[in-house]
Design an enzyme around this catalytic site. Structure first.
Site, PDB file in Angstrom:
ATOM      1  CG  LEU A  32     -19.438  54.023  13.210  1.00  0.00           C
ATOM      2  CD1 LEU A  32     -18.766  55.165  12.437  1.00  0.00           C
ATOM      3  CD2 LEU A  32     -20.124  53.067  12.232  1.00  0.00           C
TER       4      LEU A  32
ATOM      5  CB  CYS B  63     -23.164  56.126  11.097  1.00  0.00           C
ATOM      6  SG  CYS B  63     -23.195  55.984  12.887  1.00  0.00           S
TER       7      CYS B  63
HETATM    8  C1  LIG Z   1     -27.559  48.562  17.013  1.00  0.00           C
HETATM    9  C2  LIG Z   1     -27.477  49.086  15.623  1.00  0.00           C
HETATM   10  C3  LIG Z   1     -26.250  49.245  15.001  1.00  0.00           C
HETATM   11  C4  LIG Z   1     -26.155  49.742  13.723  1.00  0.00           C
HETATM   12  N1  LIG Z   1     -24.937  49.862  13.126  1.00  0.00           N
HETATM   13  C5  LIG Z   1     -24.854  50.250  11.838  1.00  0.00           C
HETATM   14  C6  LIG Z   1     -23.605  50.283  11.158  1.00  0.00           C
HETATM   15  O1  LIG Z   1     -22.568  49.956  11.720  1.00  0.00           O
HETATM   16  N2  LIG Z   1     -23.593  50.702   9.865  1.00  0.00           N
HETATM   17  C7  LIG Z   1     -24.727  51.061   9.199  1.00  0.00           C
HETATM   18  O2  LIG Z   1     -24.651  51.395   8.027  1.00  0.00           O
HETATM   19  N3  LIG Z   1     -25.925  51.038   9.816  1.00  0.00           N
HETATM   20  C8  LIG Z   1     -26.015  50.646  11.102  1.00  0.00           C
HETATM   21  N4  LIG Z   1     -27.244  50.589  11.717  1.00  0.00           N
HETATM   22  C9  LIG Z   1     -28.438  50.981  10.961  1.00  0.00           C
HETATM   23  C10 LIG Z   1     -29.157  49.764  10.369  1.00  0.00           C
HETATM   24  O3  LIG Z   1     -28.350  49.092   9.433  1.00  0.00           O
HETATM   25  C11 LIG Z   1     -30.452  50.182   9.697  1.00  0.00           C
HETATM   26  O4  LIG Z   1     -30.180  51.096   8.662  1.00  0.00           O
HETATM   27  C12 LIG Z   1     -31.423  50.815  10.667  1.00  0.00           C
HETATM   28  O5  LIG Z   1     -31.361  50.182  11.926  1.00  0.00           O
HETATM   29  C13 LIG Z   1     -32.867  50.803  10.185  1.00  0.00           C
HETATM   30  O6  LIG Z   1     -33.332  49.499  10.016  1.00  0.00           O
HETATM   31  P1  LIG Z   1     -34.189  48.700  11.133  1.00  0.00           P
HETATM   32  O7  LIG Z   1     -35.297  49.613  11.547  1.00  0.00           O
HETATM   33  O8  LIG Z   1     -34.625  47.449  10.454  1.00  0.00           O
HETATM   34  O9  LIG Z   1     -33.257  48.426  12.275  1.00  0.00           O
HETATM   35  C14 LIG Z   1     -27.330  50.111  13.030  1.00  0.00           C
HETATM   36  C15 LIG Z   1     -28.565  49.952  13.647  1.00  0.00           C
HETATM   37  C16 LIG Z   1     -28.656  49.451  14.915  1.00  0.00           C
HETATM   38  C17 LIG Z   1     -30.009  49.305  15.546  1.00  0.00           C
END
Ligand SMILES: Cc1cc2nc3c(=O)[nH]c(=O)nc-3n(C[C@H](O)[C@H](O)[C@H](O)COP(=O)(O)O)c2cc1C
Ligand SMILES: Cc1cc2nc3c(=O)[nH]c(=O)nc-3n(C[C@H](O)[C@H](O)[C@H](O)COP(=O)(O)OP(=O)(O)OC[C@H]3O[C@@H](n4cnc5c(N)ncnc54)[C@H](O)[C@@H]3O)c2cc1C
Ligand SMILES: Cc1cc2nc3c(=O)[nH]c(=O)nc-3n(C[C@H](O)[C@H](O)[C@H](O)COP(=O)(O)OP(=O)(O)OC[C@H]3O[C@@H](n4cnc5c(N)ncnc54)[C@H](O)[C@@H]3O)c2cc1C
Ligand SMILES: Cc1cc2nc3c(=O)[nH]c(=O)nc-3n(C[C@H](O)[C@H](O)[C@H](O)COP(=O)(O)O)c2cc1C
Ligand code: FES
Ligand code: FES
Lengths: 301, 248, 301, 248
Positions: free
Chosen positions: C73, C128
């Site tokens: 975060l 998170c």
């Molecule tokens: C590097 C990284 C940072 C992330 N930071 C946040 C965040 O700050 N807040 C949040 O709600 N989700 C965060 N996520 C989760 C993503 O928004 C998403 O829910 C998750 O990665 C699944 O989607 P994807 O498979 O397309 O990456 C983060 C994901 C990644 C990979």
């Protein structure tokens, strides 16, 4: 070098066949034992015969990521299962009888039968993610978990392993409820599903299934690492183990032994012998004499 | 992961037996099979009955799944995965091929790959005989239980006669398990090698669920074509397992 | 053909940048908007500046299975974030301000600030999986979830999206607690970890992280399908979407739009334009006129 | 996924700068970098300073991570992932290469790949000059802020003199951002093309976390080597972001 002991049961290597994969018939379990498995967990067996769900019951993810299954706890019922165990026990490796039920009494009776059939330990399926009234539906009810474990413990002499679900925000709480168990088995499959966009419907006849294979290894390693920090109970690691390095990773997280399921899809039943060889080579290269020295090695305190 | 293929042609082959032609880029060997999914209905194993660019499944109507398939029309789609399993190993020398009922579907592409095999096509009665006119390269013999066409009697009886008369290098067979068991007996008696394709209830098709196993061998991965193993399979023709895994 | 509307907000296509990926600086968000994203969710922003965890913060799984991250975060704090949003808003696509906190008041104050900065909606990070005192630790406490959603709803006029965790056995209960939200965002990452066996320790400095990418798609699709059956609230699907087919799968499960994160690792920032193209081709081939017709198409009742 | 490499040799290059030699099967281009993990300590980006079978990182001691690396001995291990990022594009024609401080580490394999480049090696003072004797193929000019070796003054001042005297096809540069900013100004003034390798705080190294971004470009994936983009980067030499992403 590879032998391990869990609850006083000796395994020639730490690679145990996971429940539900090639362990419905005694002859197949015998074959797996001869193919090099250190031990075998039976299919989860219930009080009555159950056909399971209709096909499709398995969906293979692309790129060897894993599979989603909803076999639906198909099993011949505990009464018919003695015959299978009689054959499986000829393999000379420890056999762990897996059972599922919905009440403490049911679990205790099934475990008792398994003990009579001669298993070396029983495993309580508190974690199947796609069968209503069983598995994780039971396994997230902490009061019920406590009752089941305690009822089984007072019914049988053999060690009792509790197989827990990763599909929860309260793994520690559930493990605490199962603290009377002699070992924790972590993890069962992760609840998931797949839709075929051309068919415009879920692939599995049950829609929901359990994700297994390489995809879930990070979840399993995490669960083992997390629980090993808080409990002294031995842990059996399972989920996505496909190579010697994967098995070592689980043991370093805190597992005393591991189980292998989906890897058989990718490597065949020789997986056990090959993975054992990979572990052995790594130990030699790294100057480690006994595989049991790995247990918890990666824990950062 | 399923591939969607379009049915290009449907051929009535015999009583309750139809062939479904489709294009697919996979390269199956004779004896291999696919899992065929009819979304919302069922999924079941089917041997490949025509290899090459235009492929085919030859399907006998048995229950809900195959009946639904028989109700399809050209232009309709099939969802398939595969090819799976161990197909026939083609060996040099004289070959006797024995097919019972829809077992001929499995054997057809094998027969077309053999130089000049002797073939027995067997069924209970004439209108159930499959592929009687398909093979240009084979010496085809017919057998029916009721004598409505060709030899009157079981395929195994005709096979015994032929084995008496000629030395074969290999028997290839597919059909009902009692027939297969009979053929294995003949192979032992006449000291001929044998390859038989088995059918068992299949769930996963990929070797993990144990539902198709016979004496510890998975029909879906270790088979469906077996050879030496057949002689030690005491469940062949005797023990089957239902969907629960219980012996029947 | 590709435009969708969620809570009255128009998106030119259903592909929204997920929170935490390339959305810390205004200039990067602007670039993503220009690269074809239908909308953008900001990094989750808190009340105070936060450096996040030390390196390594990301572990890449082999074979493009996904990644495990524990960024922790990291964020510049809400006060510094107005400047970034000013730039991001120039992209002309809807911006959703993601916020995290540990109390209802904190969430409400952050959401208010986001609204003042001009966002089109706010997204509440209740999910998170690796920050203590925030994210899913908050998001599995149903009473607190209810308080947070209701406090934010009474503080701001813009739509409020609740991003929920899949790391629970009670997703329905949590969704019910968040029922005042204008949309559910499903799913955040799956709690996991990786150990480097040669280093004999966890890779991430925080040990635990969140699994994202192709590996978790079955979990996300399942969550969307499950919740879409029980709630009328619009759903934004997220987790492992890497191709047009993946996006279609989520929409057929019940998502009105989707978010994309980890796919950028594999396909670059052109992922949005390319995936939009793939969806469009599929719709044309299948004779479907509007992408919104897909929503819930695979639901079997 | 990290690869473990063994340090085969450690060379003292200049004040607080050491080169670590190791074998690795990857094939980096000049200007690319790796993420180097010291388990339990830190992970940070490092340019490749020696390509070929025996590779090298040339590391300046800055903080905790690089200090821990300086404390390593031959035989110790490094955990690496990469190569990452966009390296230098080698173009025909006269080349001016300008390296400040440890920026020379990044430029060294480039210089060895160019036919006969003019090279400025700059540092604050003589004992910080890097690779003064390394290049057989280059016309090397030294520059120090304090005049303790070569030209007395900034690298940019020497570069301006050389640009006055000769027409260059391309400027390649790496070093402190104020120097890079100066080189970009010179490139604009003398109408020469330029490629500069940037350094920014990096977390993921693979283009998803935004921590290394400058004007919307990710140094780890869109860079570290930039060319045309440099002229529109108003954050260059002016705005940095800390680990929280806040502008400093
Ligand atoms: C590097 C990284 C940072 C992330 N930071 C946040 C965040 O700050 N807040 C949040 O709600 N989700 C965060 N996520 C989760 C993503 O928004 C998403 O829910 C998750 O990665 C699944 O989607 P994807 O498979 O397309 O990456 C983060 C994901 C990644 C990979
Ligand atoms: C490797 C393999 C290849 C096959 N190839 C062909 C083929 O090329 N052509 C063809 O027509 N069929 C083939 N089959 C058989 C085919 O899969 C079954 O006929 C089909 O599954 C029946 O499905 P259904 O839904 O129509 O019937 P169901 O409703 O599933 O079954 C109807 C009845 O038939 C019984 N039954 C189903 N399958 C079998 C079986 N395999 N053996 C004995 N009893 C059975 C059931 O127990 C039930 O009583 C093959 C089977 C296998 C294992
Ligand atoms: C693409 C790339 C290639 C690099 N190649 C090399 C190389 O070949 N040789 C080499 O010696 N170094 C190189 N670096 C720089 C190197 O990564 C840093 O020196 C290292 O991260 C410092 O880590 P540390 O733990 O020692 O210091 P930290 O404790 O992380 O930092 C100490 C102090 O230095 C500051 N600092 C750290 N990194 C930077 C930076 N990049 N710019 C400005 N200030 C910074 C910090 O803010 C802090 O104040 C490269 C950086 C990048 C981005
Ligand atoms: C086809 C299949 C059937 C399974 N059946 C059971 C079962 O009956 N009881 C049980 O406890 N676990 C069952 N599991 C879960 C496995 O035992 C194991 O926990 C899970 O697959 C993760 O391990 P893996 O990735 O090595 O397969 C089954 C898994 C699969 C793939
Ligand atoms: S069908 Fe599952 S093992 Fe053969
Ligand atoms: S270091 Fe993460 S985007 Fe560059």
């Amino acid at each position: 070098m590879l032998s391990v002991s869990v609850n006083g049961i000796q395994f020639r290597n730490p690679l145990i066949l996971a429940s539900g994969i090639l362990d419905e018939s005694g002859a197949t379990m015998l074959r797996i034992a001869r193919a090099g498995a250190g031990g075998i967990v039976t299919k989860s067996v219930g009080a009555k015969e159950r056909a399971g769900y209709g096909n499709p019951v398995v969906y293979e993810l692309p790129h060897e990521r894993g599979i989603i299954n909803a076999i639906g706890l198909a099993n011949p019922g505990i009464d018919a299962y003695g015959e299978e165990l009689r054959i499986a026990l000829q393999g000379g490796v420890p056999i762990i009888g897996s059972v599922f039920g919905s009440t403490a009494e049911e679990f205790a009776a099934l475990a008792k039968k398994m003990e009579e059939y001669g298993v070396h330990a029983v495993e309580l399926n508190l974690s199947c993610p796609h069968a209503s009234g069983y598995g994780m539906e039971v396994g997230v009810d902490k009061k019920l978990v406590r009752e089941i474990v305690s009822a089984v413990k007072s019914e049988v002499q053999v060690p009792v392993w509790a197989k827990l679900t990763p599909n929860t925000h309260d793994l520690r709480g559930i493990a605490a409820a199962a603290e009377d168990a002699d070992a924790f088995v972590l993890i069962n499959t992760v609840r998931g599903m797949a839709i075929d966009i051309n068919a415009r419907r879920p692939v599995l006849s049950n829609a929901y299934g359990g994700l297994s294979g390489p995809c879930i290894k990070p979840v399993g390693v995490r669960a083992v690492y997390e629980i090993a920090r808080e409990f002294d109970t031995p842990i059996i690691g399972v989920g996505g183990i496909t190579t010697g390095e994967d098995a070592i990773e689980y043991m370093m997280a805190g597992a005393s032994a591991v189980q292998i399921g989906t890897a058989i899809l990718y490597r065949g039943i020789n997986a056990f012998r090959e993975i054992a060889g990979e572990i052995e080579s790594w130990l030699i290269e790294n100057g480690i004499e006994k595989v049991s020295e790995l247990v918890g090695m990666a824990q950062v305190r | 992961m399923y591939r969607v293929v379009k049915i290009e042609e449907i051929i009535d082959e015999a009583k309750d037996i139809k062939t479904f032609k489709f294009r697919d880029s996979s390269s199956p060997l004779p004896g291999q099979f696919y899992m065929v999914w009819l979304p919302g209905i069922d999924e079941f194993p089917m041997s490949i009955s025509h290899i090459g660019v235009m492929k085919g499944f030859t399907v006998k109507k048995i229950g809900a799944g195959t009946s639904a398939m028989h109700a399809l029309n050209p232009g309709d789609k099939l969802w398939i995965r595969g090819p799976y399993g161990r197909g026939f190993e083609i060996v040099d020398g004289t070959a006797l091929v024995v097919g019972g009922g829809s077992g001929m579907a499995t054997l057809a592409p094998l027969i077309e790959s053999l130089p000049e095999p002797d073939v027995i096509i067997a069924a209970r009665t004439a209108d159930e005989l499959l592929f009687t006119n398909r093979f240009k390269n084979a010496n085809v013999h017919l057998a029916t239980d009721d004598g409505s066409a060709g030899f009157k009697g079981f395929a195994t009886q005709l096979a015994a006669k032929m084995l008496d008369e000629k030395k074969y290098e290999m028997i290839y067979t597919c059909g009902p398990e009692p027939m297969l068991l009979g053929m294995v007996e003949l192979a032992r008696r006449y000291d001929v090698k044998i390859q038989a394709s088995l059918e068992r209830l299949m769930k996963c098709g990929i070797g993990i669920c144990d539902s198709c196993s016979i004496n510890g061998y998975r029909v879906c991965v270790d088979g469906p074509v077996f050879s030496e193993e057949l002689f030690s399979m005491d469940e062949l023709g005797r023990v089957r397992r239902g969907p629960s895994g219980k012996k029947m």
